[in-house]
Write an enzyme that holds these catalytic residues in place. Sequence first.
Site, mmCIF file in Angstrom:
data_model
loop_
_atom_site.group_PDB
_atom_site.id
_atom_site.type_symbol
_atom_site.label_atom_id
_atom_site.label_comp_id
_atom_site.label_asym_id
_atom_site.label_seq_id
_atom_site.Cartn_x
_atom_site.Cartn_y
_atom_site.Cartn_z
ATOM 1 N N ILE A 50 0.858 -1.189 0.000
ATOM 2 C CA ILE A 50 0.000 0.000 0.000
ATOM 3 C C ILE A 50 0.893 1.238 0.000
ATOM 4 C CG2 ILE A 50 -1.698 1.339 1.318
ATOM 5 C CD1 ILE A 50 -2.732 -1.198 2.563
ATOM 6 N N GLY A 53 3.636 3.412 -4.339
ATOM 7 C CA GLY A 53 3.689 4.352 -5.470
ATOM 8 C C GLY A 53 3.275 3.738 -6.805
ATOM 9 N N GLU A 77 -5.961 0.772 -10.639
ATOM 10 C CA GLU A 77 -6.843 -0.016 -9.774
ATOM 11 C C GLU A 77 -8.206 0.694 -9.622
ATOM 12 O OE1 GLU A 77 -5.585 -2.639 -6.261
ATOM 13 O OE2 GLU A 77 -5.528 -0.592 -5.544
ATOM 14 N N GLN A 108 -13.542 -7.996 -0.210
ATOM 15 C CA GLN A 108 -12.674 -8.758 -1.111
ATOM 16 C C GLN A 108 -13.473 -9.326 -2.281
ATOM 17 O OE1 GLN A 108 -9.306 -7.586 0.747
ATOM 18 N NE2 GLN A 108 -9.420 -8.666 -1.186
ATOM 19 N N GLU A 133 -2.692 -2.074 -12.610
ATOM 20 C CA GLU A 133 -2.327 -1.933 -11.196
ATOM 21 C C GLU A 133 -2.954 -3.101 -10.443
ATOM 22 O OE1 GLU A 133 -3.365 1.816 -9.427
ATOM 23 O OE2 GLU A 133 -2.568 1.271 -7.466
ATOM 24 N N ARG A 197 0.172 11.072 1.983
ATOM 25 C CA ARG A 197 -0.941 11.233 1.037
ATOM 26 C C ARG A 197 -2.291 11.341 1.732
ATOM 27 N NH1 ARG A 197 -1.556 5.426 -1.883
ATOM 28 N NH2 ARG A 197 -2.615 4.391 -0.179
HETATM 29 P P1 TTP Z 1 -3.344 -0.703 -3.000
HETATM 30 O O1 TTP Z 1 -3.886 -1.702 -3.973
HETATM 31 O O2 TTP Z 1 -2.062 -1.069 -2.369
HETATM 32 O O3 TTP Z 1 -3.217 0.659 -3.796
HETATM 33 P P2 TTP Z 1 -2.651 2.094 -3.369
HETATM 34 O O4 TTP Z 1 -3.316 3.048 -4.311
HETATM 35 O O5 TTP Z 1 -2.866 2.327 -1.909
HETATM 36 O O6 TTP Z 1 -1.112 1.994 -3.613
HETATM 37 P P3 TTP Z 1 -0.167 2.918 -4.483
HETATM 38 O O7 TTP Z 1 0.012 4.193 -3.719
HETATM 39 O O8 TTP Z 1 1.084 2.100 -4.578
HETATM 40 O O9 TTP Z 1 -0.828 3.172 -5.790
HETATM 41 O O10 TTP Z 1 -4.445 -0.450 -1.879
HETATM 42 C C1 TTP Z 1 -5.583 0.364 -2.003
HETATM 43 C C2 TTP Z 1 -6.377 0.242 -0.717
HETATM 44 O O11 TTP Z 1 -7.224 -0.887 -0.744
HETATM 45 C C3 TTP Z 1 -5.505 0.073 0.498
HETATM 46 O O12 TTP Z 1 -6.102 0.764 1.579
HETATM 47 C C4 TTP Z 1 -5.533 -1.408 0.769
HETATM 48 C C5 TTP Z 1 -6.882 -1.820 0.294
HETATM 49 N N1 TTP Z 1 -6.973 -3.165 -0.284
HETATM 50 C C6 TTP Z 1 -7.480 -4.191 0.464
HETATM 51 O O13 TTP Z 1 -7.792 -4.027 1.638
HETATM 52 N N2 TTP Z 1 -7.644 -5.411 -0.124
HETATM 53 C C7 TTP Z 1 -7.287 -5.650 -1.418
HETATM 54 O O14 TTP Z 1 -7.439 -6.777 -1.907
HETATM 55 C C8 TTP Z 1 -6.716 -4.572 -2.174
HETATM 56 C C9 TTP Z 1 -6.269 -4.811 -3.588
HETATM 57 C C10 TTP Z 1 -6.574 -3.357 -1.571
HETATM 58 MG MG MG Z 2 -2.830 3.153 -6.297
#
Ligand code: TTP
Ligand code: MG
Length: 352
Positions: A50, A53, A77, A108, A133, A197
């Site tokens: 998480i 980046g 994502e 999930q 992503e 962030r």
């Molecule tokens: P991340 O998929 O890690 O994306 P991000 O946007 O936070 O990372 P980055 O800054 O690298 O782009 O997680 C997004 C949020 O969703 C984070 O709070 C974790 C949560 N999450 C879950 O709880 N379960 C999951 O299966 C996924 C994919 C994310």
């Molecule tokens: Mg992200």
Amino acid sequence: MVEYLQSSVGIIHKNHAESITTFIKESVDEELKEKPAQKKRITLCVEGNISVGKTTFLRRIANETLELRDLVEIVPEPIDKWQDVGPDHFNILDAFYAEPERYAYTFQNYVFVTRVMQERESSAGIKPLRLMERSVFSDRMVFVRAVHEAKWMNEMEISIYDSWFDPVVSSLPGLIPDGFIYLRASPDTCHKRMMLRKRAEEGGVSLDYLQGLHEKHESWLFPFESGNHGVLSVSKLPKDVDWSLHPNIKDRVFYLDGDHMHSSIQKVPALVLDCEPDIDFNRDIEAKQEYARQVAEFFEFVKNKKEVSSSNVKEDASKSNQAQVLIPHHGNLWMPGTQPLDFRQAMSFMSR
Ligand code: TTP
Ligand code: MG
């Protein structure tokens, strides 16, 4: 199918079962319509903890570098879909963090469904490289494991998840990437970036939780023990494909392997990129280009590998046609349409 999912698989809500059924059907139809040129497209999934980046990396290197601009289509994502569900604008990401025991399974499940939708929406693109992503595999190998370990998902819920994950992944080869790119940084660094962030829903995400997620990424995507920042070895690469690896990424690519790996991603290559240093993409143009070059080189490697393996498959098929004998595929690498996945077997390590 809806009845089957409800009575035999145990999906309680009819609308969950219906949405899974509709997506399977539409996606299979879509796959069948797929033109041969589109099949040659490469999909790489970008993984990492998480806030390491991933989104920034995708946006900045894919759109702003000559190496990738005409090559890449990015698929971020679908987090906006998680933050705004239905006409009442529910925020399921927020609900999950506020009451994880109540909502881990529901969340999930929805994450998976939105990935399937997104895969379908992006499958008609024409650029040769689709950079996505995350993937359904990080959902399962990292987050579902984490919420299960935290007892936010109980035994019944994880069994339900596993019982549909396998058939759905088997029927949607578009969900299986040709390679992974692992953006690697320490949990400390990710925690600092997360604090900076300030995504509203993540106020309660602790360093401990990130540590757990980091370890799960490592045991999945990094062939050394957790915490080892050493140089990656190429000794795991089979000699016959080594020639196509560019020297720039030679010591950063390896194949996913081991009992803990889902069978559909056994032997899939992964590129590991060090994302520990903070990089200002506005100023450090050289670093941005360097990342872009490595992604472009990895793309070339994966593309060549895919061409070689598909010409081998064609050769095998024509040999077996001549002999009029159907030879089953016994390799470790699961190829769409060659053999079904046995998810319970593939994931049996999870319940050990
Ligand atoms: P991340 O998929 O890690 O994306 P991000 O946007 O936070 O990372 P980055 O800054 O690298 O782009 O997680 C997004 C949020 O969703 C984070 O709070 C974790 C949560 N999450 C879950 O709880 N379960 C999951 O299966 C996924 C994919 C994310
Ligand atoms: Mg992200």
